[in-house]
Design a protein around this motif. Sequence first.
Motif, short mmCIF file in Angstrom:
data_model
loop_
_atom_site.label_atom_id
_atom_site.label_comp_id
_atom_site.label_asym_id
_atom_site.label_seq_id
_atom_site.Cartn_x
_atom_site.Cartn_y
_atom_site.Cartn_z
N VAL A 235 0.83 -1.21 0.00
CA VAL A 235 0.00 0.00 0.00
C VAL A 235 0.86 1.26 0.00
N PHE A 236 1.84 1.28 0.91
CA PHE A 236 2.66 2.48 1.05
C PHE A 236 4.02 2.38 0.36
N GLY A 237 4.41 1.17 -0.09
CA GLY A 237 5.66 1.00 -0.80
C GLY A 237 6.90 1.35 0.01
N GLU A 238 6.86 1.07 1.31
CA GLU A 238 7.96 1.42 2.21
C GLU A 238 8.43 0.21 3.01
N GLY A 239 8.66 -0.90 2.30
CA GLY A 239 9.02 -2.14 2.98
C GLY A 239 10.27 -2.04 3.83
N ARG A 240 11.19 -1.13 3.46
CA ARG A 240 12.43 -1.01 4.24
C ARG A 240 12.18 -0.49 5.65
N PHE A 241 10.99 0.07 5.89
CA PHE A 241 10.68 0.65 7.19
C PHE A 241 9.80 -0.27 8.04
N ILE A 242 9.64 -1.55 7.65
CA ILE A 242 8.72 -2.43 8.36
C ILE A 242 9.07 -2.56 9.84
N GLY A 243 10.36 -2.66 10.17
CA GLY A 243 10.76 -2.76 11.57
C GLY A 243 10.45 -1.50 12.34
N LEU A 244 10.67 -0.34 11.73
CA LEU A 244 10.38 0.93 12.38
C LEU A 244 8.88 1.11 12.59
N VAL A 245 8.09 0.70 11.61
CA VAL A 245 6.64 0.80 11.74
C VAL A 245 6.16 -0.07 12.90
N PHE A 246 6.65 -1.30 12.96
CA PHE A 246 6.29 -2.20 14.06
C PHE A 246 6.64 -1.58 15.41
N ALA A 247 7.85 -1.05 15.51
CA ALA A 247 8.31 -0.48 16.77
C ALA A 247 7.48 0.74 17.15
N SER A 248 7.14 1.57 16.19
CA SER A 248 6.39 2.79 16.46
C SER A 248 4.98 2.49 16.94
N ILE A 249 4.42 1.38 16.50
CA ILE A 249 3.07 1.00 16.92
C ILE A 249 3.09 0.18 18.20
N ALA A 250 4.13 -0.63 18.38
CA ALA A 250 4.19 -1.49 19.57
C ALA A 250 4.61 -0.71 20.81
N ALA A 251 5.44 0.31 20.66
CA ALA A 251 5.91 1.06 21.82
C ALA A 251 4.75 1.68 22.62
N PRO A 252 3.76 2.31 21.98
CA PRO A 252 2.62 2.80 22.77
C PRO A 252 1.87 1.70 23.50
N MET A 253 1.83 0.49 22.91
CA MET A 253 1.18 -0.63 23.58
C MET A 253 1.91 -0.98 24.88
N ALA A 254 3.23 -1.02 24.83
CA ALA A 254 4.01 -1.32 26.03
C ALA A 254 3.84 -0.24 27.08
N LEU A 255 3.86 1.01 26.66
CA LEU A 255 3.67 2.12 27.60
C LEU A 255 2.28 2.06 28.23
N ALA A 256 1.27 1.73 27.43
CA ALA A 256 -0.09 1.63 27.95
C ALA A 256 -0.21 0.51 28.97
N SER A 257 0.46 -0.60 28.74
CA SER A 257 0.42 -1.70 29.71
C SER A 257 1.03 -1.28 31.03
N TRP A 258 2.14 -0.53 30.96
CA TRP A 258 2.76 -0.04 32.19
C TRP A 258 1.82 0.95 32.90
N LEU A 259 1.21 1.86 32.16
CA LEU A 259 0.29 2.83 32.76
C LEU A 259 -0.91 2.12 33.38
N ASN A 260 -1.37 1.06 32.72
CA ASN A 260 -2.50 0.31 33.28
C ASN A 260 -2.15 -0.27 34.64
N SER A 261 -0.92 -0.75 34.79
CA SER A 261 -0.50 -1.31 36.08
C SER A 261 -0.47 -0.25 37.16
N ARG A 262 -0.34 1.02 36.78
CA ARG A 262 -0.32 2.13 37.74
C ARG A 262 -1.72 2.60 38.12
N VAL A 263 -2.66 2.59 37.15
CA VAL A 263 -3.95 3.23 37.39
C VAL A 263 -5.06 2.25 37.77
#
Length: 424
Positions: A251-279
Amino acid sequence: MFDSISSDGVKRPGTREMTAMLAGLMALNAFAIDAMVPALPAIGRSLNVLQENDRQLVVVSYFVGFASTQLFWGPLADRFGRKPVLGAGIILYGIFALLCAFAGSFPLLIAGRVAMGASAAVTRVLVVAMVRDLFEAEAMARVMSLVFMTFMLVPVLAPNIGQAILLVASWRAIFLVLAGYAMTMLAWSWFRLPETLHPEYRRSLAWREMTGAIVQTIRDPLSRGYTLALAATFSALIAYISSIQQIVFDVFGEGRFIGLVFASIAAPMALASWLNSRVVGRFGLRRVGHTAAIVFAFLTSVHALIGLSGHESLPVFIVMQGLAMASFAFTSSNLGTLAMERMAPIAGTASSVQGVVGTLGAAVIGFAIGQAFDGTVRPYLIGCAGCALAALAVIALTEPKRLFAPIQSASADNLPECVPEDLC
């Protein structure tokens, strides 16, 4: 509090080590899924897979196997204990990873992936059961959030590890690394993990007793409702994992960035899990979980409208998907805890039943969304929004009078006695 020596004579690790160990066990699954994403084109070329959508089977077949044996592992763990059953499953995982590494055809690879998932199901069943063995209510949600926080970090690393391996070796080497990781976790858990099954909860393998536990899990309104809601929620995650490689590459023709895309989307998930443990200890399971489900449905719906309007781009996709997956992390941690809330005496079997329903249902729906890929991001976005809205509807039907209910049992300042001091 944790005793220094458990009933099986193993010195109990501290809460931090226990959380890291449980997260490492859960990460066997995430690593086996996400490390493969960059390798899908190479696998297709190597094994002569003609249809690009068929490569999704490498991911989806794992989930099918993952769902198929959870009813097997749970009753065994309720009878023989968590530790020996866990060890058997990890050994099988390593063996089938080696089978995949040396597979000479695509059907054999898919069979190996099914078997890997079937073996790894032991970690999902027993990690949830062991947390339920040790903790209650909001304390259980807090520990599960910490486990999922580490677990969510794997999607940040796994695709990049997969890509790094592909720079120096073939896709087969990824499976060799998975086998080595499995043996590392086997050694760590065997020597450091105590037996958590309460003696009074040990059950026989008599058919009537197992059937009774299964029926009890299904008949309980909270268990049934929140399991179905979790299945709908996880459908969006499986659709994402199945589709992300094609979305970024085609779709976006940016296969070289697949790892960066994964990391950019997964990092908020990890942060949210940590915040959930706090609240969650402060506001309660329902208030946090139900609010997160609404936010998840809202964000995925807005993202679908953006896609339909023709304004989708890779930066927009990353931002909106990252926000949606952060709300997914809040939602899934608390819905899973609510599903297990009344299941302590049958924790292993209940975790199995819930896992089968949740994983198999999510795999089927997620695969259907992935197969609808038509060269655009629209089928995926519409499918995710539908899953989030369905989950919200099931939650509302499950506990219409307790939506957003405040904390009931434990608070941040008054946790149950089973919570270790170093968790607080």
